[in-house]
Design a protein around this motif. Structure first.
Motif, PDB file in Angstrom:
ATOM      1  N   CYS A 104      29.219  39.616  38.966  1.00  0.00           N
ATOM      2  CA  CYS A 104      30.615  40.043  39.113  1.00  0.00           C
ATOM      3  C   CYS A 104      31.087  40.786  37.864  1.00  0.00           C
ATOM      4  N   LYS A 105      31.509  42.034  38.069  1.00  0.00           N
ATOM      5  CA  LYS A 105      32.037  42.855  36.979  1.00  0.00           C
ATOM      6  C   LYS A 105      33.559  42.857  36.980  1.00  0.00           C
ATOM      7  N   VAL A 106      34.152  42.818  38.169  1.00  0.00           N
ATOM      8  CA  VAL A 106      35.609  42.888  38.333  1.00  0.00           C
ATOM      9  C   VAL A 106      36.006  41.853  39.372  1.00  0.00           C
ATOM     10  N   PHE A 107      37.102  41.136  39.097  1.00  0.00           N
ATOM     11  CA  PHE A 107      37.655  40.216  40.083  1.00  0.00           C
ATOM     12  C   PHE A 107      39.164  40.189  39.876  1.00  0.00           C
ATOM     13  N   ASP A 108      39.873  40.936  40.703  1.00  0.00           N
ATOM     14  CA  ASP A 108      41.320  41.072  40.550  1.00  0.00           C
ATOM     15  C   ASP A 108      42.032  40.553  41.788  1.00  0.00           C
ATOM     16  N   GLU A 109      43.132  39.846  41.556  1.00  0.00           N
ATOM     17  CA  GLU A 109      43.990  39.445  42.671  1.00  0.00           C
ATOM     18  C   GLU A 109      44.961  40.602  42.906  1.00  0.00           C
ATOM     19  N   VAL A 110      44.865  41.253  44.074  1.00  0.00           N
ATOM     20  CA  VAL A 110      45.701  42.426  44.353  1.00  0.00           C
ATOM     21  C   VAL A 110      47.006  42.040  45.045  1.00  0.00           C
ATOM     22  N   GLU A 111      47.023  40.894  45.676  1.00  0.00           N
ATOM     23  CA  GLU A 111      48.234  40.253  46.191  1.00  0.00           C
ATOM     24  C   GLU A 111      47.872  38.798  46.413  1.00  0.00           C
ATOM     25  N   GLU A 112      48.841  37.976  46.768  1.00  0.00           N
ATOM     26  CA  GLU A 112      48.565  36.549  46.886  1.00  0.00           C
ATOM     27  C   GLU A 112      47.421  36.289  47.860  1.00  0.00           C
ATOM     28  N   ASN A 113      46.389  35.598  47.352  1.00  0.00           N
ATOM     29  CA  ASN A 113      45.202  35.217  48.123  1.00  0.00           C
ATOM     30  C   ASN A 113      44.385  36.396  48.656  1.00  0.00           C
ATOM     31  N   VAL A 114      44.543  37.567  48.045  1.00  0.00           N
ATOM     32  CA  VAL A 114      43.748  38.749  48.393  1.00  0.00           C
ATOM     33  C   VAL A 114      43.137  39.277  47.099  1.00  0.00           C
ATOM     34  N   PHE A 115      41.816  39.455  47.118  1.00  0.00           N
ATOM     35  CA  PHE A 115      41.088  39.804  45.902  1.00  0.00           C
ATOM     36  C   PHE A 115      40.219  41.043  46.109  1.00  0.00           C
ATOM     37  N   HIS A 116      40.019  41.766  45.019  1.00  0.00           N
ATOM     38  CA  HIS A 116      39.101  42.900  44.988  1.00  0.00           C
ATOM     39  C   HIS A 116      38.067  42.587  43.914  1.00  0.00           C
ATOM     40  N   ALA A 117      36.786  42.753  44.265  1.00  0.00           N
ATOM     41  CA  ALA A 117      35.712  42.462  43.315  1.00  0.00           C
ATOM     42  C   ALA A 117      34.689  43.595  43.314  1.00  0.00           C
ATOM     43  N   VAL A 118      34.014  43.727  42.186  1.00  0.00           N
ATOM     44  CA  VAL A 118      32.874  44.637  42.059  1.00  0.00           C
ATOM     45  C   VAL A 118      31.707  43.786  41.584  1.00  0.00           C
ATOM     46  N   LEU A 119      30.608  43.834  42.352  1.00  0.00           N
ATOM     47  CA  LEU A 119      29.435  43.019  42.061  1.00  0.00           C
ATOM     48  C   LEU A 119      28.212  43.905  41.895  1.00  0.00           C
TER      49      LEU A 119
ATOM     50  N   ILE B 250      18.624  41.461  43.712  1.00  0.00           N
ATOM     51  CA  ILE B 250      17.807  40.352  44.196  1.00  0.00           C
ATOM     52  C   ILE B 250      16.855  40.898  45.247  1.00  0.00           C
ATOM     53  N   GLY B 251      15.574  40.872  44.944  1.00  0.00           N
ATOM     54  CA  GLY B 251      14.573  41.372  45.893  1.00  0.00           C
ATOM     55  C   GLY B 251      14.890  42.804  46.282  1.00  0.00           C
ATOM     56  N   PRO B 252      14.934  43.083  47.592  1.00  0.00           N
ATOM     57  CA  PRO B 252      15.182  44.455  48.043  1.00  0.00           C
ATOM     58  C   PRO B 252      16.655  44.869  47.992  1.00  0.00           C
ATOM     59  N   ILE B 253      17.548  43.944  47.656  1.00  0.00           N
ATOM     60  CA  ILE B 253      18.978  44.242  47.622  1.00  0.00           C
ATOM     61  C   ILE B 253      19.350  44.610  46.192  1.00  0.00           C
ATOM     62  N   LYS B 254      19.629  45.896  45.991  1.00  0.00           N
ATOM     63  CA  LYS B 254      19.979  46.379  44.654  1.00  0.00           C
ATOM     64  C   LYS B 254      21.164  47.326  44.774  1.00  0.00           C
ATOM     65  N   GLY B 255      22.048  47.229  43.799  1.00  0.00           N
ATOM     66  CA  GLY B 255      23.152  48.176  43.766  1.00  0.00           C
ATOM     67  C   GLY B 255      24.467  47.524  43.438  1.00  0.00           C
ATOM     68  N   GLU B 256      25.480  48.382  43.384  1.00  0.00           N
ATOM     69  CA  GLU B 256      26.834  47.920  43.114  1.00  0.00           C
ATOM     70  C   GLU B 256      27.588  47.860  44.430  1.00  0.00           C
ATOM     71  N   PHE B 257      28.312  46.781  44.606  1.00  0.00           N
ATOM     72  CA  PHE B 257      29.056  46.550  45.831  1.00  0.00           C
ATOM     73  C   PHE B 257      30.518  46.279  45.496  1.00  0.00           C
ATOM     74  N   THR B 258      31.423  46.808  46.315  1.00  0.00           N
ATOM     75  CA  THR B 258      32.832  46.451  46.194  1.00  0.00           C
ATOM     76  C   THR B 258      33.136  45.469  47.319  1.00  0.00           C
ATOM     77  N   ALA B 259      33.963  44.509  47.014  1.00  0.00           N
ATOM     78  CA  ALA B 259      34.294  43.485  47.995  1.00  0.00           C
ATOM     79  C   ALA B 259      35.796  43.272  48.032  1.00  0.00           C
ATOM     80  N   ASP B 260      36.318  43.180  49.241  1.00  0.00           N
ATOM     81  CA  ASP B 260      37.701  42.782  49.453  1.00  0.00           C
ATOM     82  C   ASP B 260      37.666  41.449  50.188  1.00  0.00           C
ATOM     83  N   VAL B 261      38.340  40.455  49.612  1.00  0.00           N
ATOM     84  CA  VAL B 261      38.282  39.092  50.119  1.00  0.00           C
ATOM     85  C   VAL B 261      39.696  38.567  50.284  1.00  0.00           C
TER      86      VAL B 261
END
Length: 148
Positions: A32-47, A51-62
């Motif tokens: 995890c490079k970034v983990f920001d709360e953009v509004e209550e109980n809503v988050f934006h992350a950059v990971l 791991i194995g064949p999975i490589k790269g940067e991913f953005t996540a909205d949770v």
């Protein structure tokens, strides 16, 4: 996909408090490079995942929904990266047992792009590694919270 983890000697109240702490989550999410709360109980992350064949940067909205402290919440997750996208709904259940709090994550995933072509078995293995590491790191943090 279902995964359970026992947090030995920890109550679900302590576990709940720990997994609601944004700093703890950022430290515990693998890559995890970034983990920001953009509004209550809503988050934006950059990971950054490698791991194995999975490589790269991913953005996540949770988004956390249907919260019933300290026993249950659902996560609505959208992950985007060059290798593909992941849409997930995960139910997080916490119960107290004699050994400690048990957190069970039951998730439905929809995967597209190269990630989908890798296959369910490999994706499942990578997901278990990521979730397992996350739970181990959360357990370390719960020990710190429990000491207070």
């Amino acid at each position: 996909m279902e995964h359970s983890y026992i947090f030995k000697g920890i109550s679900r109240e302590v576990l709940w408090k720990t997994i609601q702490d944004k700093e703890v989550l950022q430290k515990s999410l693998p890559g995890c490079k970034v983990f920001d709360e953009v509004e209550e109980n809503v988050f934006h992350a950059v990971l950054a995942i490698n791991i194995g064949p999975i490589k790269g940067e991913f953005t996540a909205d949770v988004q956390q929904v249907d919260m019933k402290e300290p026993e249950f919440y659902r996560l609505l997750v959208h992950v985007k990266g060059k290798p593909g996208d992941i849409e997930a709904i995960a139910e997080m259940n916490m119960v107290d047992t004699e050994k400690g709090a048990v957190l069970t994550c039951n998730a439905d995933l929809e995967v597209t792009g190269l990630l989908a072509s890798i296959g369910q078995r490999i994706m499942g293995g990578v997901a278990k590694v990521v979730i397992g590491q996350f739970f181990k790191d959360i357990e370390k943090e719960t020990q710190k919270v429990a000491e207070f």
